[in-house]
Design an enzyme around this catalytic site. Structure first.
Site, PDB file in Angstrom:
ATOM      1  N   PHE A  67     -21.488  19.755 -15.814  1.00  0.00           N
ATOM      2  CA  PHE A  67     -21.732  18.389 -15.697  1.00  0.00           C
ATOM      3  C   PHE A  67     -22.008  18.011 -14.306  1.00  0.00           C
ATOM      4  O   PHE A  67     -22.382  16.991 -14.080  1.00  0.00           O
ATOM      5  CB  PHE A  67     -20.657  17.946 -16.222  1.00  0.00           C
ATOM      6  CG  PHE A  67     -20.583  17.927 -17.892  1.00  0.00           C
ATOM      7  CD1 PHE A  67     -21.838  17.910 -18.596  1.00  0.00           C
ATOM      8  CD2 PHE A  67     -19.335  17.943 -18.613  1.00  0.00           C
ATOM      9  CE1 PHE A  67     -21.616  18.201 -20.066  1.00  0.00           C
ATOM     10  CE2 PHE A  67     -19.260  17.919 -19.874  1.00  0.00           C
ATOM     11  CZ  PHE A  67     -20.406  17.945 -20.624  1.00  0.00           C
TER      12      PHE A  67
ATOM     13  N   ASP B 106     -12.151  18.559 -28.060  1.00  0.00           N
ATOM     14  CA  ASP B 106     -12.355  19.842 -26.990  1.00  0.00           C
ATOM     15  C   ASP B 106     -10.936  20.142 -26.292  1.00  0.00           C
ATOM     16  O   ASP B 106     -10.795  20.384 -25.030  1.00  0.00           O
ATOM     17  CB  ASP B 106     -13.282  19.237 -25.918  1.00  0.00           C
ATOM     18  CG  ASP B 106     -13.721  20.640 -25.260  1.00  0.00           C
ATOM     19  OD1 ASP B 106     -13.657  21.667 -25.867  1.00  0.00           O
ATOM     20  OD2 ASP B 106     -14.581  20.538 -24.378  1.00  0.00           O
TER      21      ASP B 106
END
Length: 359
Positions: free
Chosen positions: A42, A157
């Site tokens: 990211f 997650d």
């Protein structure tokens, strides 16, 4: 997602913590991005210093994979949470395409660099009691997400890389980019695609044949994390010399069953397993039951971890606790990754030394 939608959302957040920062503020906090802590799917993470002299970790969202929806997820979920076992979001920046998230600094990095070091070093970095304390802290953090907020927050997650450790090795759940908020009375949730990381993702997120998607999906991921904490290794390790040890949950299940006096493959051999290891493994095996309805809630998991191993029943064998070796090959796992919205661990940040690198 358009910038206008993000701006509308941010205006509604202005009266709430965390604070909104300008990009000029971000440049000042990071000293013109002087000290890079890590690089991942990211973007990059930099060490920063606030006006209060408090250290911070600044995640610059440079990659298109972290879209506007993920940014809103992170700010709206973690931004309103205050819990000792949840990483704190201090501030955020959104100026056009420039976006950043500013977190409290975690000097001891992420949990994975400790629990997976056992195989290389030959010794455990934590005592069994400390390991239990860390597991309990993580469980309390997830339980707070499920029950302690106005809305139920599902993380989707949970894995060792997303558990950060402060200066006292107190664990904090991080990375809410995949999180979703639901009313507490929702017993099932609807999502358009599977989300999570291979090796930790709950089976119902891949096939509804295993049950509905709910908070029990986080329970499964926590169970897989717990097994790795107990084993000091990854759950799947094709490099193990003994083929029976390739899949740790299956191997330890058989060892626990033998110690309980159950016959496995017409043999009965007792081996010595530390009480805390027994407890962590039993709780983990309950959490990774294939059907979501058979898993405990995180509230119950906290109770189990607060007790001792003697009070825990031996769980049923998880349906996939002994997969064929062919199913363990990464190639077979990768064949579904293109069809599912699953984050690969290769996209995680690579350098975690002394930093809050995956927040």
């Amino acid at each position: 997602m358009s910038i206008d939608i993000i701006e509308k959302f941010l205006r509604n957040q202005e009266m709430l913590l965390p604070m909104r920062l300008s990009f000029t503020d971000i440049i000042a906090i990071t000293g013109h991005f002087r000290e890079k802590l890590g690089q991942g799917g990211f973007g990059s993470v930099f060490k920063g210093t606030l006006l209060s002299s408090q250290h911070a970790a600044v995640k610059m969202l440079e990659n298109s994979k972290f879209n506007g929806e993920d940014f809103i997820n992170e700010v709206s979920t973690i931004g309103s949470i205050h819990h000792v076992n949840i990483v704190r979001l201090i501030g955020f920046c959104s100026e056009g395409s420039k976006r950043a998230l500013v977190y409290e600094f975690m000097p001891n990095g992420s949990l994975d660099k400790y629990i997976f070091s056992t195989k290389e070093t030959g010794h455990r970095p934590f005592s069994w009691d400390k390991l239990n304390d860390i597991a309990l802290g993580i469980a309390r953090g997830i339980d707070y997400l499920h029950r302690g907020c106005d809305m139920q927050i599902l993380h989707f997650d949970i894995k060792p890389h997303n558990i950060l450790l402060d200066q006292n090795f107190i664990p904090k759940v991080s990375d809410f980019g995949l999180a979703r908020l639901y009313p507490k009375d929702y017993s099932l949730v609807s999502i358009s695609a599977a989300r999570g990381t291979i090796g930790y993702i709950a089976p119902e997120l891949i096939s509804r044949n295993f049950g509905v998607i709910s908070y029990k999906s986080d329970v499964y991921s926590f169970g897989m994390l717990l097994m790795e904490m107990a084993g000091g290794r990854r759950n799947v390790d094709p490099k193990m010399e003994d083929a029976s040890q390739v899949y740790y949950p299956s191997w330890i299940y058989d060892r626990l069953a033998e110690n309980e006096g159950l016959e496995i493959d017409n043999r009965h051999i007792e081996i010595e397993i530390h009480d805390v290891e027994q407890k962590l493994c039993k709780v983990g095996l309950w959490c990774i039951q294939m059907r979501a309805s058979n898993r405990p809630s995180m509230e119950r998991v906290v109770e189990m971890l607060e007790g001792d191993a003697d009070g825990l029943q031996m769980p049923p064998r998880p349906f996939l606790s002994s997969p064929p070796l062919s199913s363990l090959r990464l190639s077979s796992m990768n064949s579904i990754s293109g069809e599912l919205s699953i984050i690969s661990e290769q996209e995680d940040l690579l350098d975690q030394d002394g930093c809050c690198t995956n927040v």
